[in-house]
Design an enzyme around this catalytic site. Structure first.
Site, PDB file in Angstrom:
ATOM      1  N   GLU A  84      39.463   2.018  92.301  1.00  0.00           N
ATOM      2  CA  GLU A  84      38.568   2.076  91.142  1.00  0.00           C
ATOM      3  C   GLU A  84      37.495   0.993  91.115  1.00  0.00           C
ATOM      4  OE1 GLU A  84      40.546   2.418  87.381  1.00  0.00           O
ATOM      5  OE2 GLU A  84      41.498   4.309  87.897  1.00  0.00           O
ATOM      6  N   TRP A 115      45.145  10.947  86.285  1.00  0.00           N
ATOM      7  CA  TRP A 115      46.071  11.200  87.397  1.00  0.00           C
ATOM      8  C   TRP A 115      47.433  10.572  87.138  1.00  0.00           C
ATOM      9  CZ3 TRP A 115      46.769   7.920  92.258  1.00  0.00           C
ATOM     10  CH2 TRP A 115      46.649   6.556  91.975  1.00  0.00           C
TER      11      TRP A 115
END
Length: 797
Positions: A499, A360
């Protein structure tokens, strides 16, 4: 013994001593590239070792092979380390070929000329018999012709005359060895299928073992002294996986001898290439000298810098690093990428970390291209469009509609995220659930929309962009579940930008993910609004053809509209955005304990797992998550979306200030992206010191490798693009709203002047900002009437 050029510090990255412990970092930072390939700044006389790594990477060349870990076979699609074209070795008299870096170094300089895309090195050394030699090398990856590369390798015997032999090679025995934690995996990707001499030079042909990409590298070596051609004795040696040409000549004390090594590269992935050997060899025949190729190369870089340069007065460090970041972005993707099927790799063309995969990161980096080189941005998006069918298939495999793009992508658009991840703190392989980061599809939607918004490229929108946008919106509609009790839409089983949080404490792996990540849910509302806007914007004939192509029904938009009013966002009564549902129930981390115990706690996930614990238990984030919303969208946009969802914000700045202070204290900044995002977000709450602190740390992250070894494995494109974005949108205060360019400068206190250009809707804008003046010049070429707004005062031009 010093033999130094006087250099402009603002355009050069220079090292004046040899430090083995820093060499791999320097090799990364001095990579040469042109979008088609990149080659690390390793000294020509060295092979892969603990100190050196001469990696070369061709955009889009991956190879997927199996490895066995814990008795289980896993597959990794790796960014292939291609044959090493750099290798040049030296011997004097009847001695052995020995690297100068293993002798007594009397003087050393290693430099990257950012302006001209030229890497240089000078070494003066003394051997065991007292012979002193100076070697000077220059190299570049051709920016005018991306299939060419050149080295000029100059030898000067300073206190002796002798027979000198130069061995110029192409080494196909290389394998992927640039990331230590991958070394237990299978890293041999190439099979050499041919090597030897031909009329124009030497060649080496290789093929990847699984993806079957064929590549051929050719080289010819020209020897000159004082500009005159010499005719040395030549000998070609072809060993297994290796080809060399040896040039021997009698050298006179104090005389310089320059070998020009001209290299051409072709692969079976190249457009309009039916025969790789013919393409590489015929290209080599057309190249005649280092100087002629370099002249065209310099002109190409000059053209790029005329559009991309940022000039900063009053801060030499920021000036040099901004140019270093721009340089690497253009090495990673250049105008040549319009003819290459390749995405924007997170670590550029400078290393093997993240296996060269596309994540991303483009949400940070693509604005640099969109606002200066829209054709490059379009090529990065087209990489995704060509894999739209794979994204559709991935969505179906997981029970969803539309297109769900994979968290990690490489060759064919399949999900390439690992199922296990190596923890260097514990030395163990842990389960990896990162593929649940579905927000990658938000980033792709954002990139497509912003490319169209800034470029006005209607042809792209009609032929490709709209299809991608609607299919991504379909996916988010299908993953959004209506709950009759809360009367809200919810998104379950995903991971946010943080994350660290892979699942709820105690949940089994098969029930991984968390629910209602705030960033994701808010951005999904934005996605739905833009998709509805798109359907109104499309011409009727384009819309009908597209709806027919993808079997789109108008009644699908009912749920989209409903989502824009009824999406759930976890917000506490105190106005704190909860990172995800249940986040506030997690334990607080004892930050002082871990700082005192470990010092560097950026990767708290690895530390906790090494202790048998998990970040899933704690309020700890790797990087901006809830706050990431305010990086991607403006404060006004976020608050407007929250209001229409039924979460009114009374005082916008106070709302963000509370959330900033809450979340920043619980973030370990385990990613370079964290500081970029927080720098941009902090500017909304009038914290100039915070904004500058995070910006400076972002600027330092790669050049000083502040994360302790990661940059040696490859640069970080996102932090490089992100810092350029901060200069544009924060310090210059540039924003664009249809036909109006708003400029609200807020220069750092020690910056005296800032100058740069942006391309918006076909109009070039030149900005010149000082502490008391602002000058905006437009070259519209009659393309679009515009107005400029400065501190809420609008002028038509």
């Amino acid at each position: 013994m010093a033999h130094r050029k006087k250099r402009n510090e603002k355009w050069n990255l220079t090292y004046t001593s040899f430090d083995p412990s820093q060499e791999k970092l320097r090799e990364t930072l001095t990579t040469v590239g042109n979008g088609y390939f990149g080659t690390r700044g390793c000294f020509e006389g060295e092979r892969s070792s603990d100190t050196h790594y001469p990696g070369t990477y061709l955009a889009g060349v991956f190879n997927k092979i199996p490895s066995t870990v814990h008795g289980k076979q896993i597959f990794n699609d790796d960014f292939v380390n291609c044959p090493n074209w750099l290798l040049i070795e030296l011997k004097t008299g009847s001695g052995k070929f020995t690297s100068p870096l293993k002798m007594k170094i009397l003087d050393y300089e290693h430099n990257l000329d950012l302006q001209n895309g030229l890497m240089e090195r000078s070494i003066t050394f003394e051997n065991s018999r007292g012979k002193i030699t100076r070697i000077e090398s220059q190299r570049f990856a051709g920016m005018s012709n991306p299939h060419t590369a050149c080295i000029r390798y100059t030898v000067t015997p300073l206190n002796y005359s002798s027979r000198i032999t130069l061995r110029s090679s192409i080494d196909g025995t290389v394998f992927n060895d640039g990331v230590a934690r991958y070394r237990n995996l299978n890293q041999k990707h190439l099979a050499v299928t041919g090597r030897g001499a031909f009329e124009g030079g030497i060649f080496l042909r290789a093929e990847t073992s699984q993806s079957h990409v064929v590549m051929e590298l050719c080289a010819k070596n020209i020897l000159r002294t004082n500009g005159k051609l010499l005719d040395p004795s030549r000998k070609t040696v072809a060993d297994d996986g290796f080809v060399s040409e040896q040039l021997a000549f009698d050298a006179t004390k104090g005389t310089s001898y320059s070998m020009e090594k001209i290299v051409t590269i072709a692969t079976s992935r190249d457009m309009n290439t039916a025969n790789v050997s013919v393409a590489a060899r015929s290209a080599l025949v057309r190249q005649h000298s280092f100087d002629s190729i370099y002249s065209r190369h310099r002109k190409a870089w000059k053209s790029l810098w005329e559009k991309a340069d940022i000039q900063i007065d009053g801060d030499i460090f920021s000036q040099k690093v901004a140019r270093l970041h721009i340089y690497h972005l253009l090495c990673t993707m250049s105008p040549h990428n319009t003819a290459i099927d390749a995405g924007l790799p997170a670590r550029g063309l400078s290393g093997e970390s993240y296996r060269g995969h596309i994540f991303w990161d483009s949400i940070y980096a693509l604005p640099f291209y969109t606002q200066r080189f829209p054709s490059i941005a379009r090529s990065a998006i087209m990489y995704r469009y060509r894999r739209l069918d794979a994204a559709r298939a991935y969505a179906r495999e997981n029970g969803f509609d539309g297109a769900m793009f994979p968290w990690q992508s490489s060759n064919d658009g399949s999900e390439e995220s690992q199922v296990i991840h190596y923890n260097p703190v514990s030395g163990e392989w842990d389960p990896d659930l990162s593929r649940r980061q579905r927000h990658i599809s938000i980033a792709i939607f954002y990139n497509v929309w912003m490319y169209y918004y800034y470029s006005g490229d209607e042809e792209f929108l009609h032929s490709c962009g709209a299809e991608m946008l609607l299919e991504i919106a379909r996916f988010w509609a299908s993953i959004s579940s209506w709950d009759s009790r809360s009367k809200r839409y919810h998104i379950y089983g995903i991971m946010g930008p943080d994350e660290f949080h892979e699942k709820y404490p105690g949940a089994p792996l098969e029930k991984g993910g968390i629910n209602d990540n705030a960033y994701t849910n808010i951005m999904v509302v934005w996605v739905m609004e833009r998709s509805l806007e798109l359907l109104k914007k499309l011409p009727s004939h384009i819309k009908y053809a597209l709806c027919d192509k993808i079997s789109f029904q108008n009644d699908e938009t009912r749920k989209w509209r409903d989502i824009t009013r009824r999406m759930y966002v976890p917000i506490t009564r105190d106005g704190i955005i909860s990172q995800f549902e249940g986040y506030m129930d997690l334990d607080e981390l004892d930050w002082d304990h871990y700082r005192n115990t470990y010092g560097n706690i950026h990767r708290m996930d690895r530390i906790l797992k090494s202790e048998g614990d998990s970040p899933d238990h704690y309020k700890v984030a790797k990087q901006a998550d809830a706050l990431m919303t305010f990086f991607v969208l403006s404060l006004d946009e976020v608050c407007t979306l929250l209001k229409q969802l039924g979460y009114p914000v009374r005082d916008k700045k106070e709302f963000l200030k509370k959330n900033y202070e809450y979340h920043i204290e619980r973030t370990s900044h385990g990613s370079t992206l964290s500081k970029v995002a927080h720098s941009a977000v902090s500017t909304y709450i009038d914290t100039d010191d915070e904004t500058w602190k995070w910006f400076l740390e972002s600027m330092e992250s790669d050049i000083y490798d502040t994360q302790g070894g990661t940059t040696a494995e490859g640069i970080h494109c996102a932090v490089m693009g992100g810092t350029i974005s901060i200069i544009n949108r924060v310090f210059a205060g540039i924003s664009f709203n249809e036909g109006t360019v708003a400029v609200n400068p807020s220069l750092p206190s020690h910056w005296k002047r800032l100058r740069f250009k942006l391309l918006l809707r076909g109009c070039w804008y030149s900005f010149d900002i000082t502490r008391d003046k602002l000058h905006v010049q437009m070259d519209t070429a009659g393309k679009c009437p515009v107005s400029v707004q400065v501190h809420n005062t609008t002028r038509n031009v």
